[in-house]
Design a protein around this motif. Structure first.
Motif, short mmCIF file in Angstrom:
data_model
loop_
_atom_site.label_atom_id
_atom_site.label_comp_id
_atom_site.label_asym_id
_atom_site.label_seq_id
_atom_site.Cartn_x
_atom_site.Cartn_y
_atom_site.Cartn_z
N LYS A 442 0.82 -1.20 0.00
CA LYS A 442 0.00 0.00 0.00
C LYS A 442 0.86 1.27 0.00
N VAL A 443 0.54 2.17 -0.90
CA VAL A 443 1.17 3.49 -0.91
C VAL A 443 0.38 4.38 0.05
N ILE A 444 1.05 4.88 1.09
CA ILE A 444 0.39 5.62 2.17
C ILE A 444 0.92 7.05 2.22
N PRO A 452 -3.63 0.90 10.61
CA PRO A 452 -4.70 0.06 10.02
C PRO A 452 -4.21 -0.77 8.83
N ALA A 453 -3.32 -0.19 8.02
CA ALA A 453 -2.78 -0.94 6.88
C ALA A 453 -1.94 -2.12 7.37
N LEU A 454 -1.14 -1.90 8.40
CA LEU A 454 -0.34 -2.99 8.96
C LEU A 454 -1.23 -4.07 9.55
N ASP A 455 -2.27 -3.65 10.27
CA ASP A 455 -3.17 -4.61 10.90
C ASP A 455 -3.95 -5.41 9.86
N VAL A 459 2.24 -4.39 3.75
CA VAL A 459 3.45 -3.58 3.90
C VAL A 459 3.12 -2.23 3.28
N VAL A 460 3.80 -1.18 3.75
CA VAL A 460 3.44 0.17 3.31
C VAL A 460 4.63 0.87 2.67
N PHE A 533 8.02 -0.09 4.48
CA PHE A 533 8.05 -0.49 5.88
C PHE A 533 7.09 -1.65 6.09
N GLY A 534 7.33 -2.40 7.15
CA GLY A 534 6.39 -3.46 7.49
C GLY A 534 6.83 -4.18 8.75
N ARG A 535 5.93 -4.96 9.28
CA ARG A 535 6.31 -5.91 10.33
C ARG A 535 7.08 -7.02 9.64
#
Length: 537
Positions: A442-444, A452-455, A459-460, A533-535
């Motif tokens: 996702k481009v944020i 919310p995108a991570l949940d 990945v953002v 970024f991401g978990r």
């Protein structure tokens, strides 16, 4: 030692009800979506890829099914790097304390994971030695000895070996182990540009391992300063993504070490250009190192596996095709059975002649349905079924492991049709995985959309200033403590903070230098690049 054995036992034997354990049940007992961690452990164990080494925690036995996949990767990659002029070598596995002290910044990154040998038999060693976590300190003193002239460059060596990193965190088969297999290439070049060309060439080979062999899409990019290889100049990476838990995973790294290590180990050559006051007459070489490990297998399992077990891409499957006899009954005469099995053997031989890895399952005492489940668990890409009804029509029935699609193939076209079908399976598996990755990248541009995108297991990509302190803050801001303001434990599980995965080479566009702000609301600096970024693992 008892505690270690208990912890491993808890991983390998999961209770089911009151009387059975998962190791006693053929199939997978949990769903991929419902309990991803337990699902993964069951799949790698029951498909006979891994066995836990119960003597010491954190170590795993790679069984033949896994080693075959690693062998395919090794053969493919060796052929490619030999074309570049890379030669194979083998260096000792031990490092001296003195050599480690030469590269303080580098070693600090591995210090918590170093395993030390302090005794030989009952005698204490005068000088403890460390088991290699990587081989720069082992190899580079000899690079200084062997590289004498700019004519010796480029100097390229690679070795396939194991390394030890004594992980303090929980270990996971393939992804995080205290000992793992990998290849490590170490090269020396005359200029930064020549080193940089190789860095990107190797990175593309690593991407090829994932995309061409394992049917796994990856993002190519550069690590941030915080995440780069300790002591290096810059690090490039291929980054994967696990849809089931939304985590990113580092797939393989190609580092430009710059001249940092050559200055530590005095690896220099005479400058081929004329000597001047500004030119001292020698050049410290530019170095690269690059490595790919058995982590690739774990990533493949996590992405393609399903609730029945492994789903293997045909190019790395030990058995690409399994042929199973059906329709054999008690009334079948020995002669009819022998003739039927001879036909199976002819099919297997015809397929193998065209380079297809085919086998048949004529084990006695097992029903066809049991064999179907067994080979599905082990991920065989294509199952062929052949019985009297098929023989009457001169066809063989097939079932694809990846989709479950069924059909028939004329025996006269068997070899060519099966070969085409295997390539279709390989391509379809990649397309499916790529679609999943793209839909979760996702481009944020608004901070309140990040968590919310991570949940939602994404990945953002976000504008980022690239500062290390900002990166630390972003991880803090996207973490969640497990305690509410009133001191009571929250019902929600702790939330892992996100970290930078890479600065993708392919940028979305839209960042205006000197105008676009870093997305971190507490930063205030201007953004330099889009960063993913991401978990992560």
């Amino acid at each position: 030692m008892a505690a270690n054995k208990a912890s491993i036992g808890a991983k390998t034997v999961l209770p089911v009800g009151h009387t059975q354990k998962t190791e006693d049940i053929l199939g997978i007992t949990v769903t991929k979506e419902g309990d991803f961690s337990s699902w993964y452990q069951e799949v790698v164990l029951k498909s006979e890829m891994i066995e836990y080494y119960t003597e010491i925690s954190g170590f795993f036995i790679m069984r033949p099914r896994s080693m075959f996949i690693w062998g395919v990767i090794q053969k493919w990659l060796t052929e490619k790097i030999e074309d570049m002029g890379v030669q194979e070598a083998s260096f000792p596995m031990f490092l001296s304390e003195a050599s480690l002290k030469k590269e303080k910044d580098h070693v600090e990154g591995f210090a918590p994971e170093l395993a030390w040998v302090t005794k030989a038999g009952e005698k204490a060693l005068e000088v403890p030695v460390a088991v290699r976590p990587t081989s720069e300190a082992v190899m580079y003193p000899y690079y200084a000895k062997w590289i004498r002239s700019h004519r010796d460059l480029p100097f390229r060596l690679n070795q396939w070996n194991s390394v030890v990193r004594w992980e303090a965190t929980q270990t996971t088969p393939f992804l995080r182990a205290r000992e793992f297999l990998w290849q490590e290439g170490h090269t020396a070049h005359l200029t930064e540009d020549l080193a940089g060309e190789e860095v990107l060439h190797i990175l593309e080979l690593y991407a090829g391992v994932y995309e061409k062999l394992l049917a796994v899409p990856v993002v190519r990019g550069r690590k941030t300063e915080k995440e780069k290889f300790a002591g290096g100049y810059y690090t490039t990476t291929v980054e994967g993504y696990i849809p089931s838990n939304g985590r990113g995973v580092q797939g393989g790294t190609s580092h430009c070490l710059g001249q940092n290590f050559s200055k530590m180990f005095d690896i220099k050559v005479e400058d081929p250009t004329p000597k001047t006051e500004e030119n001292p007459g020698h050049i410290y070489v530019w170095q690269n190192s690059w490595g790919l490990s058995t982590r690739v297998i774990g990533v493949m399992v996590m992405i393609h596996g399903d609730d029945k077990g492994l789903v293997l891409p045909p190019r790395v499957a030990q058995d690409q095709v399994i042929i199973i006899p059906v329709g054999i009954k008690k009334s079948t005469t020995p002669e009819e059975k022998r003739r039927h099995y001879d036909e199976l053997h002819s099919m297997k031989t015809a397929l193998k002649k065209t380079g297809i890895r085919a086998n048949y399952d004529v084990r006695e005492g097992y029903t066809p349905a049991w064999k179907f489940n067994d080979h599905e668990l082990k991920g065989v890409p294509l199952r062929l079924e052949y019985g009297p009804k098929d023989a009457a029509k001169s066809v063989v029935s097939y079932t694809r492991r990846d989709t479950g699609e069924k059909g028939t193939i004329a025996i006269s076209d068997l070899a060519s049709s099966v070969g085409d079908l295997l390539e279709t399976i390989q391509s379809d598996m990649y397309t499916k995985a790529e679609s999943a990755f793209l839909s979760h990248r996702k481009v944020i541009t608004h901070w309140n959309e990040v968590v919310p995108a991570l949940d939602a297991k994404n990945v953002v990509l976000m504008p980022f200033c690239l500062a290390e302190k900002c990166e630390d803050k972003i991880k803090d801001l996207t973490s969640r403590e497990d305690t509410a303001a009133d001191g009571l434990a929250e019902k929600k599980a702790p939330r892992m903070g996100m970290k930078s995965l890479c600065i993708p080479f392919e940028q979305p566009g839209g960042i205006v230098k000197g105008e676009t702000k870093c997305l971190n609301p507490e930063c205030g600096e201007f953004a330099e690049e889009w960063c993913m970024f991401g978990r992560s693992y």
